[in-house]
Design a protein around this motif. Sequence first.
Motif, PDB file in Angstrom:
ATOM      1  N   ARG A 101       0.869  -1.168   0.000  1.00 21.95           N
ATOM      2  CA  ARG A 101       0.000   0.000   0.000  1.00 21.95           C
ATOM      3  C   ARG A 101       0.913   1.228   0.000  1.00 21.95           C
ATOM      4  O   ARG A 101       1.369   1.672   1.059  1.00 21.95           O
ATOM      5  CB  ARG A 101      -0.911  -0.015   1.220  1.00 21.95           C
TER       6      ARG A 101
ATOM      7  N   LYS B  16       1.732   5.819   2.049  1.00 21.09           N
ATOM      8  CA  LYS B  16       1.338   5.895   3.465  1.00 21.09           C
ATOM      9  C   LYS B  16       2.316   6.796   4.221  1.00 21.09           C
ATOM     10  O   LYS B  16       3.345   7.209   3.699  1.00 21.09           O
ATOM     11  CB  LYS B  16       1.304   4.501   4.094  1.00 21.09           C
ATOM     12  N   LYS B  17       2.009   7.064   5.500  1.00 19.57           N
ATOM     13  CA  LYS B  17       2.859   7.953   6.301  1.00 19.57           C
ATOM     14  C   LYS B  17       4.215   7.346   6.624  1.00 19.57           C
ATOM     15  O   LYS B  17       5.216   8.041   6.679  1.00 19.57           O
ATOM     16  CB  LYS B  17       2.156   8.340   7.602  1.00 19.57           C
ATOM     17  N   LYS B  18       4.232   6.032   6.907  1.00 15.88           N
ATOM     18  CA  LYS B  18       5.497   5.387   7.258  1.00 15.88           C
ATOM     19  C   LYS B  18       5.537   3.973   6.711  1.00 15.88           C
ATOM     20  O   LYS B  18       4.523   3.428   6.290  1.00 15.88           O
ATOM     21  CB  LYS B  18       5.727   5.415   8.766  1.00 15.88           C
ATOM     22  N   ASP B  19       6.722   3.402   6.736  1.00 14.03           N
ATOM     23  CA  ASP B  19       6.939   2.044   6.235  1.00 14.03           C
ATOM     24  C   ASP B  19       6.694   1.047   7.364  1.00 14.03           C
ATOM     25  O   ASP B  19       7.359   1.118   8.399  1.00 14.03           O
ATOM     26  CB  ASP B  19       8.372   1.892   5.722  1.00 14.03           C
TER      27      ASP B  19
ATOM     28  N   ASP C  58       2.908  -1.261   4.271  1.00 14.13           N
ATOM     29  CA  ASP C  58       2.623   0.133   3.981  1.00 14.13           C
ATOM     30  C   ASP C  58       3.957   0.762   3.613  1.00 14.13           C
ATOM     31  O   ASP C  58       4.971   0.529   4.295  1.00 14.13           O
ATOM     32  CB  ASP C  58       2.060   0.846   5.210  1.00 14.13           C
TER      33      ASP C  58
ATOM     34  N   SER D 196       5.987   4.428   2.427  1.00 13.25           N
ATOM     35  CA  SER D 196       5.894   5.888   2.358  1.00 13.25           C
ATOM     36  C   SER D 196       6.199   6.412   0.957  1.00 13.25           C
ATOM     37  O   SER D 196       5.900   7.560   0.663  1.00 13.25           O
ATOM     38  CB  SER D 196       6.826   6.526   3.393  1.00 13.25           C
TER      39      SER D 196
ATOM     40  N   ARG E  68      -0.282  -4.227  -6.911  1.00 12.32           N
ATOM     41  CA  ARG E  68      -0.126  -4.134  -5.455  1.00 12.32           C
ATOM     42  C   ARG E  68       0.368  -5.445  -4.852  1.00 12.32           C
ATOM     43  O   ARG E  68       0.939  -5.459  -3.776  1.00 12.32           O
ATOM     44  CB  ARG E  68      -1.446  -3.738  -4.804  1.00 12.32           C
TER      45      ARG E  68
ATOM     46  N   LYS F 244       0.906  -0.972  13.684  1.00 15.41           N
ATOM     47  CA  LYS F 244       0.684   0.012  12.628  1.00 15.41           C
ATOM     48  C   LYS F 244      -0.452   0.932  13.032  1.00 15.41           C
ATOM     49  O   LYS F 244      -1.302   0.585  13.818  1.00 15.41           O
ATOM     50  CB  LYS F 244       0.415  -0.673  11.286  1.00 15.41           C
ATOM     51  N   ASP F 245      -0.428   2.128  12.455  1.00 15.07           N
ATOM     52  CA  ASP F 245      -1.478   3.119  12.779  1.00 15.07           C
ATOM     53  C   ASP F 245      -2.774   2.787  12.103  1.00 15.07           C
ATOM     54  O   ASP F 245      -2.867   2.380  11.026  1.00 15.07           O
ATOM     55  CB  ASP F 245      -1.030   4.518  12.362  1.00 15.07           C
TER      56      ASP F 245
END
Length: 102
Positions: A17, A20-23, A35, A37, A73, A101-102
């Motif tokens: 994905r 995202k904000k972080k790996d 996820d 970044s 993906r 994860k968030d």
Amino acid sequence: MPSEQLPPEGRVRIRVRPGKKKDVLFLSGEEFSADLSAPAREGAANDRLLRNLSQWLAWPVSKIRLEKGQASRLKTIVIAGMTGEEIRKRLLASVRASPNKD
């Protein structure tokens, strides 16, 4: 003439994905997901995935390659020098060691 034994070469499938904000590496059911970044443009997410796998597996990035799914993906990754079982064990250990994860 004796045949030369080739080193093991394992495979793992990972759903990514990007953007995202972080790996983060995590399990979604029985499937590994990541996820990333990096954006899904010009191979940036694929490059980030390979570098992250190198860290998560504690394995040289030069031994990790994207076999299938360059524009998808769902990626199939080949790791030279490891069996599929070793890959799964190391990735599971990495998932357990990382914060949620968030």
